[in-house]
Scaffold this active site. Structure first.
Site, mmCIF file in Angstrom:
data_model
loop_
_atom_site.group_PDB
_atom_site.id
_atom_site.type_symbol
_atom_site.label_atom_id
_atom_site.label_comp_id
_atom_site.label_asym_id
_atom_site.label_seq_id
_atom_site.Cartn_x
_atom_site.Cartn_y
_atom_site.Cartn_z
ATOM 1 N N ARG A 116 0.828 -1.213 0.000
ATOM 2 C CA ARG A 116 0.000 0.000 0.000
ATOM 3 C C ARG A 116 0.865 1.267 0.000
ATOM 4 O O ARG A 116 0.534 2.270 -0.638
ATOM 5 C CB ARG A 116 -0.902 -0.032 1.239
ATOM 6 C CG ARG A 116 -1.916 1.068 1.287
ATOM 7 C CD ARG A 116 -2.949 0.800 2.362
ATOM 8 N NE ARG A 116 -3.933 1.863 2.441
ATOM 9 C CZ ARG A 116 -4.237 2.513 3.559
ATOM 10 N NH1 ARG A 116 -3.651 2.195 4.695
ATOM 11 N NH2 ARG A 116 -5.141 3.468 3.538
ATOM 12 N N ASN B 3 -2.870 8.159 5.263
ATOM 13 C CA ASN B 3 -1.598 7.470 5.537
ATOM 14 C C ASN B 3 -1.381 7.125 7.009
ATOM 15 O O ASN B 3 -0.380 6.493 7.354
ATOM 16 C CB ASN B 3 -0.420 8.312 5.030
ATOM 17 C CG ASN B 3 -0.328 8.266 3.518
ATOM 18 O OD1 ASN B 3 -0.903 7.374 2.898
ATOM 19 N ND2 ASN B 3 0.366 9.217 2.929
HETATM 20 C C1 HEM Z 1 -8.541 1.877 -6.276
HETATM 21 C C2 HEM Z 1 -8.491 2.705 -5.285
HETATM 22 C C3 HEM Z 1 -8.158 2.319 -3.892
HETATM 23 C C4 HEM Z 1 -8.846 2.672 -2.775
HETATM 24 C C5 HEM Z 1 -10.102 3.524 -2.719
HETATM 25 C C6 HEM Z 1 -8.178 2.066 -1.655
HETATM 26 C C7 HEM Z 1 -8.566 2.215 -0.347
HETATM 27 C C8 HEM Z 1 -8.077 1.479 0.705
HETATM 28 C C9 HEM Z 1 -8.582 1.534 2.040
HETATM 29 C C10 HEM Z 1 -9.700 2.425 2.536
HETATM 30 C C11 HEM Z 1 -7.891 0.631 2.773
HETATM 31 C C12 HEM Z 1 -8.091 0.298 4.252
HETATM 32 C C13 HEM Z 1 -7.323 1.245 5.117
HETATM 33 C C14 HEM Z 1 -7.648 1.034 6.571
HETATM 34 O O1 HEM Z 1 -8.837 1.010 6.920
HETATM 35 O O2 HEM Z 1 -6.695 0.951 7.376
HETATM 36 C C15 HEM Z 1 -6.925 0.031 1.908
HETATM 37 C C16 HEM Z 1 -6.035 -0.941 2.279
HETATM 38 C C17 HEM Z 1 -5.091 -1.472 1.450
HETATM 39 N N1 HEM Z 1 -4.817 -1.078 0.155
HETATM 40 FE FE1 HEM Z 1 -5.968 0.107 -0.977
HETATM 41 N N2 HEM Z 1 -7.103 1.367 -2.093
HETATM 42 C C18 HEM Z 1 -7.035 1.493 -3.454
HETATM 43 C C19 HEM Z 1 -6.078 0.953 -4.285
HETATM 44 C C20 HEM Z 1 -5.015 0.198 -3.850
HETATM 45 C C21 HEM Z 1 -3.911 -0.219 -4.668
HETATM 46 C C22 HEM Z 1 -3.746 0.175 -6.136
HETATM 47 C C23 HEM Z 1 -3.099 -0.979 -3.899
HETATM 48 C C24 HEM Z 1 -1.798 -1.648 -4.260
HETATM 49 C C25 HEM Z 1 -1.487 -2.067 -5.453
HETATM 50 C C26 HEM Z 1 -3.686 -1.037 -2.589
HETATM 51 C C27 HEM Z 1 -3.195 -1.761 -1.543
HETATM 52 C C28 HEM Z 1 -3.807 -1.849 -0.308
HETATM 53 C C29 HEM Z 1 -3.394 -2.790 0.716
HETATM 54 C C30 HEM Z 1 -2.335 -3.869 0.565
HETATM 55 C C31 HEM Z 1 -4.209 -2.555 1.826
HETATM 56 C C32 HEM Z 1 -4.146 -3.257 3.179
HETATM 57 C C33 HEM Z 1 -3.299 -2.420 4.124
HETATM 58 C C34 HEM Z 1 -3.093 -3.047 5.492
HETATM 59 O O3 HEM Z 1 -3.468 -4.171 5.747
HETATM 60 O O4 HEM Z 1 -2.490 -2.344 6.326
HETATM 61 N N3 HEM Z 1 -4.828 -0.282 -2.582
HETATM 62 N N4 HEM Z 1 -7.051 0.571 0.653
#
Ligand code: HEM
Length: 327
Positions: free
Chosen positions: A65, A97
Site C-alpha cells: 500500500r 496514511n
Molecule cells: C482503487 C483505489 C483504492 C482505494 C479507494 C483504496 C482504499 C483502501 C482503504 C480504505 C484501505 C483500508 C485502510 C484502513 O482502513 O486501514 C486500503 C487498504 C489497502 N490497500 Fe488500498 N485502495 C485502493 C487501491 C489500492 C492499490 C492500487 C493498492 C496496491 C497495489 C492497494 C493496496 C492496499 C493494501 C495492501 C491494503 C491493506 C493495508 C493493510 O493491511 O495495512 N490499494 N485501501
C-alpha cells in the site's frame, strides 16, 4: 532566401527533438541500474523485507500500500517517507496514511544499503523493490523492477487528500486513475492489491448503516456478510481502535480470491464492490476471478506502470541518506 524559413523550421525541430530525447533519457528507468554501483542492492532489500514479514504479518500489505500511496502523490519519489517538520506536515501525517506504518522496514533497508554502497540507492527505488518482494513472499508473481528513481524533497499532507477513497464510485475511480495515465484495466488489476491486508471499520461502515434514503445496508452487499461486518463494527465509541475486517478471506496470500469475493458480493470496501457493479469493469473482475494466471500477468504490467508515475529526474531529486529527511 525562400530556403531560410525552412532551414529555421528544421533547426527548431531538431532542437525540440534533442530536448525530448534528453528528457526521456533522464526519466528512463532501467532494470540494470545498480548492476555496477550496488550489485547487492536487491539481495539486501529482499533479506530485510523477508525477515520483517516473518516477524510481522502486517508488513506485506503495508508496504504494498505504501508503494501505491507514494506513487499516486507526486509520483514515485519516496515523498511518503519524509517526516513532518516544525513548519511542514508531511504526507505521512495525512489522513489516508495514518494507517500505513511499517516505515521501520524501509529504515532498516536504507541503513544496510548505506553501509554497503553509500549514497547510491534511492528510497523511492527501495519502496518499489520492497513492494515487489512482499508480493512474491505472499505467493504472488515476480517482475523485474525498473530502477533509477530519485527522491523528492517535498511532501505535503494535504496532497494525500487526492488519493482515491473507499466511498468513491467506479466513475470517480476511473477518472482519478485516468488522470495519472492509468486505464480501467490498471484500476481493476491494481485494486487486486486488496488480496492482502485489512481495513478498519471507518473505511467501510458507511455501507452498513443508513446507507442512503432507500437502503439501510448497501444493496450490492451479500446480506449475511454485511451483518457479520456490522457485528465487527458495533459500538462505535467503545470498540477497539483496531476493529475492522480482512479485505479478502485469504488476506496473507496473494491470490485471486479478492475477485471471487467481489463476484459473491463480499467486497469489504465500497470502491472494490463498485468495480463488479460497473459494466465497464465487471468482465475484468470476472476474468480475474476465473483465471488467476491472467490476474498475475496483468498485475506485473500494471505495477510497472504504477512505478513509472511522475518519476523524478536528475535535476529535481536526490539520493537521500536517511529516507525520513531530505539531505
Ligand atoms: C482503487 C483505489 C483504492 C482505494 C479507494 C483504496 C482504499 C483502501 C482503504 C480504505 C484501505 C483500508 C485502510 C484502513 O482502513 O486501514 C486500503 C487498504 C489497502 N490497500 Fe488500498 N485502495 C485502493 C487501491 C489500492 C492499490 C492500487 C493498492 C496496491 C497495489 C492497494 C493496496 C492496499 C493494501 C495492501 C491494503 C491493506 C493495508 C493493510 O493491511 O495495512 N490499494 N485501501
Amino acid at each position: 532566401m525562400a530556403n531560410l524559413p525552412l532551414k529555421n523550421i528544421i533547426f527548431h525541430f531538431l532542437i525540440i527533438l534533442l530536448i525530448l530525447v534528453v528528457q526521456t533519457k533522464a526519466r528512463q528507468l532501467d532494470i540494470h541500474y545498480y548492476e555496477h554501483s550496488c550489485p547487492q542492492a536487491e539481495r539486501i532489500i529482499r533479506h530485510v523485507v523477508h525477515d520483517a514479514t516473518l516477524h510481522d504479518s502486517k508488513v506485506a500489505p503495508r508496504i504494498l500500500r505504501m508503494f501505491f500511496h507514494d506513487c499516486f502523490v507526486r509520483g514515485c519519489d519516496a515523498s511518503v517517507l519524509l517526516d513532518s517538520t516544525d513548519d511542514n506536515i508531511a504526507e505521512k501525517d495525512g489522513p489516508p496514511n495514518k494507517s500505513l506504518r511499517s516505515y521501520y522496514v524501509i529504515d532498516e533497508v536504507k541503513a544496510r544499503l548505506e553501509e554497503a554502497c553509500p549514497h547510491t540507492v534511492s528510497c523511492a527505488d527501495i519502496i518499489a523493490i520492497a513492494a515487489r518482494d512482499v508480493v512474491i513472499l505472499s505467493g504472488g508473481p515476480y517482475w523485474e523492477v525498473y530502477k533509477g528513481r530519485k527522491d523528492g524533497k517535498i511532501s505535503r499532507a494535504n496532497e494525500t487528500l487526492g488519493l482515491p477513497r473507499p466511498s468513491f464510485s467506479s466513475s470517480k475511480l476511473i477518472e482519478i486513475f485516468s488522470s495519472k495515465g492509468l486505464g480501467i484495466k490498471d484500476l481493476v488489476t491494481l485494486s487486486g492489491g486488496h488480496t492482502l491486508g485489512f481495513a478498519h471499520c471507518a473505511s467501510f461502515e458507511a455501507r452498513l448503516h443508513r446507507y442512503n434514503d432507500y437502503f439501510d445496508i448497501d444493496p450490492t452487499m451479500d446480506i449475511i456478510f454485511a451483518n457479520m461486518l456490522k457485528k465487527k463494527c458495533a459500538n462505535r465509541h467503545k470498540r477497539d481502535n483496531n476493529a475492522g475486517y480482512y479485505l479478502d478471506s485469504t488476506s496473507s496470500i496473494f491470490d485471486n480470491e479478492y475477485y471471487k469475493r467481489l463476484v459473491a458480493g463480499k467486497g469489504v470496501l465500497g470502491s472494490d464492490q463498485a468495480l463488479y457493479n460497473d459494466y465497464r469493469s465487471k468482465f475484468l473482475v470476472e476474468s480475474y476471478a476465473k483465471y488467476e494466471a491472467l490476474f498475475f500477468m496483468e498485475f506485473t504490467t500494471s505495477m510497472i506502470k504504477l512505478g513509472n508515475l511522475g518519476v523524478n529526474n536528475h535535476h529535481h531529486g536526490e539520493i537521500r541518506r536517511n529516507c525520513r529527511h531530505v539531505n
